[in-house]
Write an enzyme that holds these catalytic residues in place. Structure first.
Site, PDB file in Angstrom:
ATOM      1  N   LEU A  33     -54.103   3.164   5.478  1.00 34.51           N
ATOM      2  CA  LEU A  33     -54.263   3.257   6.930  1.00 34.51           C
ATOM      3  C   LEU A  33     -53.610   2.087   7.661  1.00 34.51           C
ATOM      4  O   LEU A  33     -53.543   0.974   7.158  1.00 34.51           O
ATOM      5  CB  LEU A  33     -55.751   3.335   7.279  1.00 34.51           C
ATOM      6  CG  LEU A  33     -56.507   4.497   6.638  1.00 34.51           C
ATOM      7  CD1 LEU A  33     -57.953   4.523   7.124  1.00 34.51           C
ATOM      8  CD2 LEU A  33     -55.827   5.835   6.925  1.00 34.51           C
ATOM      9  N   GLY A  36     -51.694   3.200  13.532  1.00 32.59           N
ATOM     10  CA  GLY A  36     -51.520   4.577  13.987  1.00 32.59           C
ATOM     11  C   GLY A  36     -52.756   5.415  13.679  1.00 32.59           C
ATOM     12  O   GLY A  36     -53.303   6.099  14.548  1.00 32.59           O
ATOM     13  N   HIS A  37     -53.216   5.336  12.420  1.00 27.85           N
ATOM     14  CA  HIS A  37     -54.438   6.058  12.042  1.00 27.85           C
ATOM     15  C   HIS A  37     -55.625   5.539  12.864  1.00 27.85           C
ATOM     16  O   HIS A  37     -56.465   6.325  13.333  1.00 27.85           O
ATOM     17  CB  HIS A  37     -54.758   5.844  10.560  1.00 27.85           C
ATOM     18  CG  HIS A  37     -53.685   6.277   9.605  1.00 27.85           C
ATOM     19  ND1 HIS A  37     -52.880   5.386   8.944  1.00 27.85           N
ATOM     20  CD2 HIS A  37     -53.292   7.507   9.213  1.00 27.85           C
ATOM     21  CE1 HIS A  37     -52.037   6.052   8.157  1.00 27.85           C
ATOM     22  NE2 HIS A  37     -52.255   7.336   8.309  1.00 27.85           N
ATOM     23  N   GLY A 148     -51.230  12.848  14.849  1.00 26.62           N
ATOM     24  CA  GLY A 148     -50.263  11.976  15.517  1.00 26.62           C
ATOM     25  C   GLY A 148     -49.012  12.735  15.933  1.00 26.62           C
ATOM     26  O   GLY A 148     -48.521  13.600  15.198  1.00 26.62           O
ATOM     27  N   GLU A 149     -48.499  12.385  17.106  1.00 22.12           N
ATOM     28  CA  GLU A 149     -47.226  12.963  17.556  1.00 22.12           C
ATOM     29  C   GLU A 149     -46.066  12.449  16.707  1.00 22.12           C
ATOM     30  O   GLU A 149     -44.983  13.006  16.724  1.00 22.12           O
ATOM     31  CB  GLU A 149     -46.987  12.608  19.038  1.00 22.12           C
ATOM     32  CG  GLU A 149     -47.927  13.360  19.961  1.00 22.12           C
ATOM     33  CD  GLU A 149     -47.895  12.864  21.396  1.00 22.12           C
ATOM     34  OE1 GLU A 149     -47.165  11.879  21.682  1.00 22.12           O
ATOM     35  OE2 GLU A 149     -48.616  13.452  22.232  1.00 22.12           O
TER      36      GLU A 149
HETATM   37  P1  AMP Z   1     -50.808  10.474   7.103  1.00 19.91           P
HETATM   38  O1  AMP Z   1     -51.832   9.554   6.507  1.00 19.91           O
HETATM   39  O2  AMP Z   1     -49.421   9.946   7.067  1.00 19.91           O
HETATM   40  O3  AMP Z   1     -50.941  11.898   6.623  1.00 19.91           O
HETATM   41  O4  AMP Z   1     -51.158  10.536   8.654  1.00 19.91           O
HETATM   42  C1  AMP Z   1     -52.431  10.926   9.101  1.00 19.91           C
HETATM   43  C2  AMP Z   1     -52.388  11.142  10.592  1.00 19.91           C
HETATM   44  O5  AMP Z   1     -52.003   9.933  11.245  1.00 19.91           O
HETATM   45  C3  AMP Z   1     -51.351  12.205  10.985  1.00 19.91           C
HETATM   46  O6  AMP Z   1     -51.883  13.013  12.027  1.00 19.91           O
HETATM   47  C4  AMP Z   1     -50.206  11.360  11.487  1.00 19.91           C
HETATM   48  O7  AMP Z   1     -49.399  12.024  12.436  1.00 19.91           O
HETATM   49  C5  AMP Z   1     -50.934  10.198  12.117  1.00 19.91           C
HETATM   50  N1  AMP Z   1     -50.042   9.035  12.240  1.00 19.91           N
HETATM   51  C6  AMP Z   1     -49.286   8.488  11.267  1.00 19.91           C
HETATM   52  N2  AMP Z   1     -48.546   7.468  11.757  1.00 19.91           N
HETATM   53  C7  AMP Z   1     -48.847   7.383  13.085  1.00 19.91           C
HETATM   54  C8  AMP Z   1     -48.407   6.541  14.156  1.00 19.91           C
HETATM   55  N3  AMP Z   1     -47.516   5.581  13.958  1.00 19.91           N
HETATM   56  N4  AMP Z   1     -48.930   6.757  15.379  1.00 19.91           N
HETATM   57  C9  AMP Z   1     -49.836   7.740  15.594  1.00 19.91           C
HETATM   58  N5  AMP Z   1     -50.293   8.561  14.635  1.00 19.91           N
HETATM   59  C10 AMP Z   1     -49.810   8.384  13.394  1.00 19.91           C
END
Ligand code: AMP
Length: 282
Positions: A33, A36-37, A148-149
């Site tokens: 994490l 962003g998360h 996340g976008e």
């Molecule tokens: P992941 O752990 O990569 O599967 O991401 C989990 C959630 O966090 C997904 O909805 C991603 O789009 C979001 N996410 C990842 N990186 C960012 C970021 N830099 N800003 C916002 N949301 C993010």
């Protein structure tokens, strides 16, 4: 914060909340994490009475030769961040809890939305994403789920799935959180060498060059011109390779010739061996 490793355990906790008429927000993650998360957890905590996060590196969304085995994992650290940001329950299942022996039902999004952008080089990725997200929705039964976008195609595909399958959950998109130099935060940034990390900021600069072309055209620019402005900046990055630069409709993901409100400009670039994605919406 409660840690649950089984489906039954999650159901027990959530049904208790439901009896008390509490609303539930859900943030699916693959762990490692970062800020962003954390921003998704914070938004969920602001908008819902209780927040569930999942930490699960989902094997079905990785292709052959991708980074499933090397994907960064640090559950202890993840828990600290989740608790700090207001998460009430973290679901951390084993792979066999989600995919027991004999598992054989998948959610297959139609090719229109998944044959371009990331789907071109990762043909089974969104099948894995939709399958695990639908399963997690059925386990957690959230009122709202936060995505996340940064992963714009994933967000569009999940919105489509939720609408198509009448899922009783509101999908909430959250803005991309960036490093000070503009690089979108990502668990995969950890793979970059020091030099690559510096160079990676040029992806954001490239998107800004694309945005400038659009602004100068009053919002309606030729997609080719936008793509070529972005491509020019990215081609200056050492040891880089463009996977794609595309202008598409942000909802349907179909290519557009001219940009307009709702157009998604999305890129994927290899820097060394690391594939990074980023985007913005007009
Ligand atoms: P992941 O752990 O990569 O599967 O991401 C989990 C959630 O966090 C997904 O909805 C991603 O789009 C979001 N996410 C990842 N990186 C960012 C970021 N830099 N800003 C916002 N949301 C993010």
């Amino acid at each position: 914060m409660i840690t649950a490793e089984t489906v039954n355990n999650v159901r027990e906790v959530v049904s208790g909340w439901r009896r008390d008429n509490l609303t539930v927000g859900f943030v699916p993650t693959m762990g490692a994490l970062h800020e962003g998360h954390a921003s998704l957890i914070r938004q969920a905590a602001e908008e819902c009475d209780r927040v569930v996060a999942s930490v699960f590196v989902n094997p079905t969304q990785f292709g052959k030769g991708e980074d499933l085995d090397s994907y960064p994992r640090d559950f202890g650290r993840d828990c600290k961040i989740l608790e700090q940001e207001g998460c009430d329950l973290v679901f951390h299942p084993d792979v066999t809890e989600i995919y027991p022996d004999g598992f054989s039902t998948y959610v297959n999004p139609e090719a229109e939305m998944t044959c371009r952008l990331c789907g071109k080089s990762r043909p089974s990725h969104f099948r894995g994403v939709c399958t695990v997200v639908l399963k997690l929705f059925n386990i957690v039964t959230p009122d709202r789920a936060y995505f996340g976008e940064k992963d714009a195609q994933q967000l569009a595909v999940i919105r489509r799935m939720a609408a198509d399958l009448n899922l009783p959950v509101q999908i909430v998109g959250c803005p991309t959180v960036r490093e000070a130099d503009g690089l979108a935060k990502s668990s995969r940034n950890a793979y970059l060498t020091e030099d690559e990390r510096k160079d990676a900021a040029m992806i954001f600069q490239a998107l800004e060059a694309g945005r400038k072309v659009i602004d100068e055209a009053g919002g309606e620019a030729s997609s080719d011109k936008v793509v070529s402005a972005i491509s020019q900046v990215i081609s200056e990055i050492r040891d880089s390779r463009i996977d794609y630069i595309e202008a598409v409709d942000g909802t349907t993901l179909m290519p557009v010739e001219k940009t307009g409100p709702g157009t998604l400009i999305a890129v994927a670039v290899f820097i060394g061996n690391t594939r990074l994605i980023d985007n913005f919406t007009v």
